[in-house]
Design a protein around this motif. Sequence first.
Motif, PDB file in Angstrom:
ATOM      1  N   PHE A 112      -2.121  -2.311 103.040  1.00  0.00           N
ATOM      2  CA  PHE A 112      -3.275  -2.551 103.902  1.00  0.00           C
ATOM      3  C   PHE A 112      -4.442  -1.640 103.536  1.00  0.00           C
ATOM      4  O   PHE A 112      -5.600  -2.084 103.505  1.00  0.00           O
ATOM      5  CB  PHE A 112      -2.856  -2.330 105.359  1.00  0.00           C
ATOM      6  CG  PHE A 112      -3.973  -2.529 106.341  1.00  0.00           C
ATOM      7  CD1 PHE A 112      -4.439  -3.820 106.649  1.00  0.00           C
ATOM      8  CD2 PHE A 112      -4.586  -1.446 106.935  1.00  0.00           C
ATOM      9  CE1 PHE A 112      -5.466  -3.993 107.535  1.00  0.00           C
ATOM     10  CE2 PHE A 112      -5.626  -1.621 107.816  1.00  0.00           C
ATOM     11  CZ  PHE A 112      -6.069  -2.900 108.126  1.00  0.00           C
ATOM     12  N   ILE A 113      -4.113  -0.381 103.228  1.00  0.00           N
ATOM     13  CA  ILE A 113      -5.178   0.551 102.850  1.00  0.00           C
ATOM     14  C   ILE A 113      -5.850   0.117 101.554  1.00  0.00           C
ATOM     15  O   ILE A 113      -7.080   0.148 101.406  1.00  0.00           O
ATOM     16  CB  ILE A 113      -4.602   1.984 102.719  1.00  0.00           C
ATOM     17  CG1 ILE A 113      -4.166   2.500 104.086  1.00  0.00           C
ATOM     18  CG2 ILE A 113      -5.613   2.925 102.091  1.00  0.00           C
ATOM     19  CD1 ILE A 113      -3.458   3.844 104.028  1.00  0.00           C
ATOM     20  N   GLY A 114      -5.060  -0.339 100.562  1.00  0.00           N
ATOM     21  CA  GLY A 114      -5.647  -0.789  99.296  1.00  0.00           C
ATOM     22  C   GLY A 114      -6.558  -1.984  99.492  1.00  0.00           C
ATOM     23  O   GLY A 114      -7.634  -2.061  98.889  1.00  0.00           O
ATOM     24  N   LEU A 115      -6.119  -2.935 100.332  1.00  0.00           N
ATOM     25  CA  LEU A 115      -6.939  -4.105 100.594  1.00  0.00           C
ATOM     26  C   LEU A 115      -8.253  -3.710 101.276  1.00  0.00           C
ATOM     27  O   LEU A 115      -9.328  -4.206 100.931  1.00  0.00           O
ATOM     28  CB  LEU A 115      -6.164  -5.089 101.475  1.00  0.00           C
ATOM     29  CG  LEU A 115      -6.897  -6.400 101.855  1.00  0.00           C
ATOM     30  CD1 LEU A 115      -7.262  -7.186 100.599  1.00  0.00           C
ATOM     31  CD2 LEU A 115      -6.035  -7.238 102.800  1.00  0.00           C
ATOM     32  N   ALA A 116      -8.148  -2.798 102.226  1.00  0.00           N
ATOM     33  CA  ALA A 116      -9.357  -2.358 102.926  1.00  0.00           C
ATOM     34  C   ALA A 116     -10.320  -1.650 101.974  1.00  0.00           C
ATOM     35  O   ALA A 116     -11.538  -1.858 102.038  1.00  0.00           O
ATOM     36  CB  ALA A 116      -8.977  -1.437 104.087  1.00  0.00           C
ATOM     37  N   LEU A 117      -9.772  -0.825 101.078  1.00  0.00           N
ATOM     38  CA  LEU A 117     -10.641  -0.134 100.120  1.00  0.00           C
ATOM     39  C   LEU A 117     -11.323  -1.122  99.188  1.00  0.00           C
ATOM     40  O   LEU A 117     -12.482  -0.921  98.798  1.00  0.00           O
ATOM     41  CB  LEU A 117      -9.833   0.896  99.323  1.00  0.00           C
ATOM     42  CG  LEU A 117      -9.351   2.119 100.110  1.00  0.00           C
ATOM     43  CD1 LEU A 117      -8.501   3.014  99.217  1.00  0.00           C
ATOM     44  CD2 LEU A 117     -10.543   2.894 100.646  1.00  0.00           C
ATOM     45  N   THR A 118     -10.622  -2.184  98.799  1.00  0.00           N
ATOM     46  CA  THR A 118     -11.231  -3.201  97.936  1.00  0.00           C
ATOM     47  C   THR A 118     -12.429  -3.853  98.623  1.00  0.00           C
ATOM     48  O   THR A 118     -13.493  -4.047  98.030  1.00  0.00           O
ATOM     49  CB  THR A 118     -10.193  -4.268  97.554  1.00  0.00           C
ATOM     50  OG1 THR A 118      -9.086  -3.630  96.913  1.00  0.00           O
ATOM     51  CG2 THR A 118     -10.799  -5.308  96.623  1.00  0.00           C
ATOM     52  N   VAL A 119     -12.252  -4.171  99.910  1.00  0.00           N
ATOM     53  CA  VAL A 119     -13.350  -4.764 100.673  1.00  0.00           C
ATOM     54  C   VAL A 119     -14.528  -3.784 100.773  1.00  0.00           C
ATOM     55  O   VAL A 119     -15.695  -4.163 100.634  1.00  0.00           O
ATOM     56  CB  VAL A 119     -12.852  -5.181 102.067  1.00  0.00           C
ATOM     57  CG1 VAL A 119     -14.023  -5.672 102.928  1.00  0.00           C
ATOM     58  CG2 VAL A 119     -11.801  -6.268 101.946  1.00  0.00           C
ATOM     59  N   VAL A 120     -14.193  -2.496 100.984  1.00  0.00           N
ATOM     60  CA  VAL A 120     -15.247  -1.486 101.102  1.00  0.00           C
ATOM     61  C   VAL A 120     -16.031  -1.384  99.812  1.00  0.00           C
ATOM     62  O   VAL A 120     -17.280  -1.328  99.803  1.00  0.00           O
ATOM     63  CB  VAL A 120     -14.631  -0.127 101.487  1.00  0.00           C
ATOM     64  CG1 VAL A 120     -15.665   0.994 101.347  1.00  0.00           C
ATOM     65  CG2 VAL A 120     -14.110  -0.175 102.922  1.00  0.00           C
ATOM     66  N   VAL A 121     -15.341  -1.353  98.665  1.00  0.00           N
ATOM     67  CA  VAL A 121     -16.020  -1.241  97.376  1.00  0.00           C
ATOM     68  C   VAL A 121     -16.906  -2.454  97.127  1.00  0.00           C
ATOM     69  O   VAL A 121     -18.048  -2.336  96.646  1.00  0.00           O
ATOM     70  CB  VAL A 121     -14.991  -1.057  96.247  1.00  0.00           C
ATOM     71  CG1 VAL A 121     -15.666  -1.156  94.882  1.00  0.00           C
ATOM     72  CG2 VAL A 121     -14.287   0.287  96.391  1.00  0.00           C
ATOM     73  N   ALA A 122     -16.407  -3.629  97.455  1.00  0.00           N
ATOM     74  CA  ALA A 122     -17.196  -4.847  97.244  1.00  0.00           C
ATOM     75  C   ALA A 122     -18.464  -4.836  98.097  1.00  0.00           C
ATOM     76  O   ALA A 122     -19.564  -5.160  97.619  1.00  0.00           O
ATOM     77  CB  ALA A 122     -16.339  -6.079  97.554  1.00  0.00           C
ATOM     78  N   LEU A 123     -18.298  -4.449  99.369  1.00  0.00           N
ATOM     79  CA  LEU A 123     -19.467  -4.410 100.238  1.00  0.00           C
ATOM     80  C   LEU A 123     -20.463  -3.344  99.777  1.00  0.00           C
ATOM     81  O   LEU A 123     -21.681  -3.548  99.850  1.00  0.00           O
ATOM     82  CB  LEU A 123     -19.023  -4.138 101.674  1.00  0.00           C
ATOM     83  CG  LEU A 123     -18.275  -5.287 102.370  1.00  0.00           C
ATOM     84  CD1 LEU A 123     -17.788  -4.844 103.736  1.00  0.00           C
ATOM     85  CD2 LEU A 123     -19.168  -6.518 102.507  1.00  0.00           C
ATOM     86  N   ALA A 124     -19.934  -2.181  99.296  1.00  0.00           N
ATOM     87  CA  ALA A 124     -20.832  -1.126  98.832  1.00  0.00           C
ATOM     88  C   ALA A 124     -21.617  -1.563  97.608  1.00  0.00           C
ATOM     89  O   ALA A 124     -22.815  -1.288  97.482  1.00  0.00           O
ATOM     90  CB  ALA A 124     -20.020   0.138  98.528  1.00  0.00           C
ATOM     91  N   SER A 125     -20.955  -2.305  96.694  1.00  0.00           N
ATOM     92  CA  SER A 125     -21.665  -2.794  95.499  1.00  0.00           C
ATOM     93  C   SER A 125     -22.754  -3.775  95.881  1.00  0.00           C
ATOM     94  O   SER A 125     -23.868  -3.745  95.335  1.00  0.00           O
ATOM     95  CB  SER A 125     -20.667  -3.450  94.535  1.00  0.00           C
ATOM     96  OG  SER A 125     -19.677  -2.523  94.131  1.00  0.00           O
ATOM     97  N   LEU A 126     -22.436  -4.619  96.838  1.00  0.00           N
ATOM     98  CA  LEU A 126     -23.422  -5.596  97.281  1.00  0.00           C
ATOM     99  C   LEU A 126     -24.610  -4.897  97.934  1.00  0.00           C
ATOM    100  O   LEU A 126     -25.768  -5.250  97.690  1.00  0.00           O
ATOM    101  CB  LEU A 126     -22.770  -6.583  98.252  1.00  0.00           C
ATOM    102  CG  LEU A 126     -23.703  -7.661  98.854  1.00  0.00           C
ATOM    103  CD1 LEU A 126     -24.281  -8.528  97.744  1.00  0.00           C
ATOM    104  CD2 LEU A 126     -22.954  -8.498  99.883  1.00  0.00           C
TER     105      LEU A 126
END
Length: 804
Positions: free
Chosen positions: A287-301
Amino acid sequence: MQAMSRDARDADRVATSRMLNQNDSRSLLAAFDSLAKAHTRPWIGPPRVPFLIIGLIVLMIAALFVALVIEERHVNREAMTRDIDAAARQLGIRVDGLSEALSAVAFDLNDARDEAPRFRELATELLTTRRELSRIQYVDKRGKVLGQVDAIPTAGAVTPLEKEIADHLERYASANGIVFTHQGEDPTQITALVPVMRQQRYHGSLVARIDGGDLLMLGVAPEIIERYRLALTVDDEVMATTAASFTEGVPAHYATTISPLPANIHLKAAGYATAAPLAEIAPIWGFIGLALTVVVALASLAAYMARQGRIDSALLAEAALRRAMEDSLATGLRVLDMTGAIRYVNRSFTRMSGWSAAEVVGRKPPFPDWAPEDVAANMVAFNAMLAGGEPPAGTEMVVQRPDGSRFDARMYSSPLVDANGQQIGWMTSIADVTEQRRIRRELSAAHERFKTVLASIDAAVSVTAFGTNDLLFANRSYLERFGSEAGGHARLVSALNQREGGEVFDAATGCWFDVRARTIQWPVDQAAGGSRSNDGARLQIASDITLRKTTEEIARQQEEKMQFTARLMTMGEMASSLAHELNQPLTAIGNYSEGTMARLRGGTMPPQELRGALAKMGQQAQRAGAIIRRIREFVKRSEPRRRPTPATRIVEDAIAFAEIEANKRSIEIVAEVDPDLAPLDVDPILIEQVLLNLLKNALDSMDEAVVRRIDVRVVAADNQAEIHVIDRGCGIAPEHLPNLFQPFFSTKAEGMGMGLNICRSIVEFHHGRIYVETNPEPVGGSLVRITLPLARSAAHREPALTRT
């Protein structure tokens, strides 16, 4: 994120460069217009929604993780509390059993007649069954060891009871039961004290040593020892532990007391780290890995969307910063294009010159701030600047304000180059130097006045640097006497011999100088970081005193001649008396000689009488020789020389001369010299002259005296010698006292008035003082008091002198 920041900065620089250099041929004015239009571009702020979502996700993950950790720690703590409380109860049960066993041994010793063997038997049996016991001692009520048994035999050695336990045995016995304490030399042991009663009275005590480590290992279940790190502590100090890591700073997770041990003894525990099963943590980390992936994607955007906004913000901030820097300068800035027209002025320029930007921007030379009479000279300097020939120190000019007032300015110019290295104009700076020029003029005038003052001084003034001895400054007098080199300065420094000042003789010039020197520390050089520019310099002022020294030498010689003349005059005045005094021994010698010859011719003189006559003639000859010796020494001309001289000798020689006149006038001279007085540091002939002059004055004043006596006393006072000459004559009138020592002043009709003046000069030459006072005795008269220095070496003392 750092990579994105670098990309943004690169983009900022590219955009700025592209804005300023889109067309190399366009004018500087167009570039400033483009930069000005950038201020009107709408500001694009960073998107807030993606960052809010990222923040919420991060908070949810953190909250979930913290909740899991807290729950797991709570469960583990509850399990630890349950296990450690059980272990404390086990230890308490074992300590209670040990207490019962020790009490049984104490009870058996109550009625034992042969108590020592019985004690060893019971103690040996108890040590065998109770392995946590390391030693049992049987002591009397005073603490004396009656018996001792160790778990490990010690070859009969008996360890005395510790003083802190022995001093409180009876207090422990009054507790009516077993007492546990941690007092003792071994910090890892617990001491159990069991009173031994006999006939209801305290007889002694059993002292048992319980090893804390053995008590832990034997009293706690093995599974608890494997699960936790256990330790027995006394006042938070570790006494025993099941794990060495407990003493290395591992914090205790739980602590409890052990009954019946003292309340300051605790059982503390810390859990071992255990790894959670993979099945329990895998979903969490997924769950933590999935959340971090979403965070990175949103930060790049979000970074991509905000990139353009950051570029515009950076351009606006850079332009605002540059403009603020320009406006905050105290120096006026002016930008010229390649034709010489003004394209930009900062706020300081308009405030300094009084001309607004609208009045000067776009103007070509001659500019409105030029003084009319300087237009031709300013055009020459301006054309030289455009040709690249302006001096590095800048150009001084006069700036005229619109109201006609003016100020002095210095203008510096440099080429204005774009990012491609091409010159697109000129940057000029103008600084108001009116105050600086005024200060420079005043400093120059003050320097010239200072040099004029120093040049007019007759003393030779010189300044040399420390270390190099270079001559930094020399006035006219120094140059005339010593030349332009530092040799004269160095000679005077050497002659001073590390003194700050004094009189020295310069052999090279043959002159005497009064030299005064001082060390100079230069002001702090702020440009060098607050340190001094060098080690300073030495200022030296040398005044020529050759004339004064020559005059002093002539005066000294005249003084010596006057003193010698005064002695001759004294001898002249006493010539008749000395002749009469000398005639007596000579007449006696003649009479003895004639009588002796007459009797020898008659053959009637036996040898004994002849020897007596010859001895008397010899005595008279010695008397005449002593008178002649005193006269020769008194009138002998010699250089003054101070030396240690007994006061007795000076007084006797002076009185010997004065007595001749005193006897004629029936006046008695009485001398008293302190027998403990040290020798005087004087020239004996000069002091004898002073004393003889005072005695003659005393004799002259006593022609009509009733008490015909003069006292001469020499005593010690305040590390000095005092000579008192006391007469009983007519005395001195009070109005004459202030003038007694003035030259040519005399109270005698035939006096020259130089005697007392010479006496004062001689006394002051010896660093003494002379005073004239009224004799306090009822008969009146005068008292002359002289102070003279004592010799430094007082190896011998004065012989007692009392002469009448």
